[in-house]
Design a protein around this motif. Structure first.
Motif, PDB file in Angstrom:
ATOM      1  N   UNK A  77       0.831  -1.204   0.000  1.00 24.22           N
ATOM      2  CA  UNK A  77       0.000   0.000   0.000  1.00 24.22           C
ATOM      3  C   UNK A  77       0.866   1.255   0.000  1.00 24.22           C
ATOM      4  N   UNK A  78       0.450   2.243  -0.775  1.00 22.16           N
ATOM      5  CA  UNK A  78       1.098   3.553  -0.754  1.00 22.16           C
ATOM      6  C   UNK A  78       0.151   4.525  -0.068  1.00 22.16           C
ATOM      7  N   UNK A  93      -5.825  10.811   5.562  1.00 26.41           N
ATOM      8  CA  UNK A  93      -4.912   9.795   5.046  1.00 26.41           C
ATOM      9  C   UNK A  93      -5.594   9.045   3.911  1.00 26.41           C
ATOM     10  N   UNK A  94      -4.880   8.929   2.776  1.00 27.91           N
ATOM     11  CA  UNK A  94      -5.408   8.235   1.603  1.00 27.91           C
ATOM     12  C   UNK A  94      -4.472   7.063   1.279  1.00 27.91           C
ATOM     13  N   UNK A  95      -5.048   5.889   1.077  1.00 27.23           N
ATOM     14  CA  UNK A  95      -4.262   4.683   0.793  1.00 27.23           C
ATOM     15  C   UNK A  95      -4.601   4.153  -0.596  1.00 27.23           C
ATOM     16  N   UNK A  96      -3.556   3.837  -1.357  1.00 28.10           N
ATOM     17  CA  UNK A  96      -3.722   3.361  -2.736  1.00 28.10           C
ATOM     18  C   UNK A  96      -3.056   2.007  -2.922  1.00 28.10           C
ATOM     19  N   UNK A  97      -3.625   1.224  -3.828  1.00 33.39           N
ATOM     20  CA  UNK A  97      -3.019  -0.036  -4.243  1.00 33.39           C
ATOM     21  C   UNK A  97      -3.030  -0.119  -5.759  1.00 33.39           C
ATOM     22  N   UNK A  98      -2.017  -0.804  -6.292  1.00 31.80           N
ATOM     23  CA  UNK A  98      -1.925  -1.060  -7.739  1.00 31.80           C
ATOM     24  C   UNK A  98      -1.992   0.219  -8.562  1.00 31.80           C
ATOM     25  N   UNK A  99      -1.415   1.296  -8.035  1.00 36.61           N
ATOM     26  CA  UNK A  99      -1.353   2.570  -8.757  1.00 36.61           C
ATOM     27  C   UNK A  99      -2.726   3.074  -9.198  1.00 36.61           C
ATOM     28  N   UNK A 100      -3.726   2.805  -8.394  1.00 37.75           N
ATOM     29  CA  UNK A 100      -5.071   3.248  -8.730  1.00 37.75           C
ATOM     30  C   UNK A 100      -5.225   4.753  -8.653  1.00 37.75           C
ATOM     31  N   UNK A 104      -8.170   3.223  -1.864  1.00 43.12           N
ATOM     32  CA  UNK A 104      -8.942   2.091  -1.360  1.00 43.12           C
ATOM     33  C   UNK A 104      -9.425   2.380   0.054  1.00 43.12           C
ATOM     34  N   UNK A 105      -8.744   3.299   0.743  1.00 46.51           N
ATOM     35  CA  UNK A 105      -9.141   3.707   2.094  1.00 46.51           C
ATOM     36  C   UNK A 105      -8.944   5.209   2.231  1.00 46.51           C
ATOM     37  N   UNK A 106      -9.929   5.884   2.819  1.00 42.57           N
ATOM     38  CA  UNK A 106      -9.809   7.287   3.191  1.00 42.57           C
ATOM     39  C   UNK A 106     -10.061   7.388   4.692  1.00 42.57           C
ATOM     40  N   UNK A 107      -9.179   8.079   5.387  1.00 39.80           N
ATOM     41  CA  UNK A 107      -9.323   8.205   6.838  1.00 39.80           C
ATOM     42  C   UNK A 107      -9.201   9.682   7.218  1.00 39.80           C
TER      43      UNK A 107
END
Length: 271
Positions: A77-78, A93-100, A104-107
């Motif tokens: 995760x980035x 906080x924003x979390x990304x996977x697979x360079x999307x 995938x998650x916003x906090x």
């Protein structure tokens, strides 16, 4: 009918040296694989920064207290942590996977910075404070900016500076730097990948379209750079380009990168 133009830019990235550079094919392949991996890591981090800061600016509450950001990778995760103006709290906080393009998650729970984020922030601030030293020759051409990407490197940190622009139809190659620092952020070595900014136009007059881009590296910089790959991956999706090349006078060959295939090959000619 639109005119299709193949445009090649031959620009120099360093001073000429007569020293011969020789590598075996195996060494070249290993080097290219390493450069591509680093370029993809840079892209993953900057992709998260781009989309996270856009989302933060669109959120009125977050934007009102926006004081910067930190981007880093953890496992697969980035994450981009948005800081408040005092830079002592994470407010989103924003979390990304697979360079999307979408997290995938916003906090949005406000929290203190963890120990790694604190170290990353301190290194970033320390590096920025040193960049005005003329010996580093850091410049920002009018109409462009520099984006900072920091990566842990053993007990040290790598800090990359890559050119950015909000102008459409331009890929801002060049004007890119790497600084190696100790864990406190003191610069212990540095490198400038290109001697200048290389703004590649992706549209031509009368609706012409650029279908190929290339620039040249001399013997002191025999390989394509990770920053080249990162920059191309960031901007190429907004153009008609799928690949670009770097000509190495040291190797007498082109290194061709295709972002859709994520392929990097060495070739004698551009087909």
């Amino acid at each position: 009918m639109k005119q299709i133009v193949a445009l090649t830019f031959i620009l120099m990235s360093s001073l000429f040296t007569a020293q011969e550079v020789t590598f075996t094919e195996s060494q070249i392949r290993q080097k290219l694989d390493s450069i591509k991996a680093e370029g993809n890591l840079l892209f993953s981090l900057e992709n998260s920064s781009w989309h996270s800061t856009d989302l933060a600016r669109e959120n009125n509450k977050i934007n009102a207290d926006f004081g910067g950001y930190l981007t880093y990778k953890t496992n697969d995760t980035v994450k981009t942590a948005i800081l408040n103006k005092r830079k002592n709290k994470v407010i989103a906080e924003y979390s990304f996977k697979s360079n999307g393009k979408k997290p995938v998650i916003e906090n949005f729970s406000e929290r203190n910075l963890n120990s790694f984020e604190t170290a990353l922030k301190d290194v970033r601030e320390k590096v920025i404070s040193q960049l005005s030293d003329p010996k580093y020759e850091v410049a920002v051409p009018e109409g462009f900016n520099l984006n900072i990407i920091i990566i842990p490197f053993g007990e040290k940190f790598k800090t990359y500076l890559i050119a950015g622009t909000s102008e459409s139809n331009i890929i801002p190659f060049g004007n890119d730097y790497l600084f190696i620092t100790d864990k406190e952020g003191k610069i212990i070595s540095n490198k400038k990948f290109h001697s200048r900014l290389i703004p590649i136009m992706t549209l031509m007059p009368k609706d012409g379209t650029v279908t190929m881009s290339s620039h040249s590296h001399l013997r002191t910089s025999p390989f394509i750079s990770a920053t080249d790959i990162c920059t191309f991956r960031l901007y190429a999706p907004f153009t008609n380009l799928e690949e670009f090349s770097v000509y190495s006078t040291a190797l007498g060959a082109y290194m061709i990168y295709n972002y859709k295939k994520d392929s990097l090959i060495k070739a004698k000619d551009i087909k």
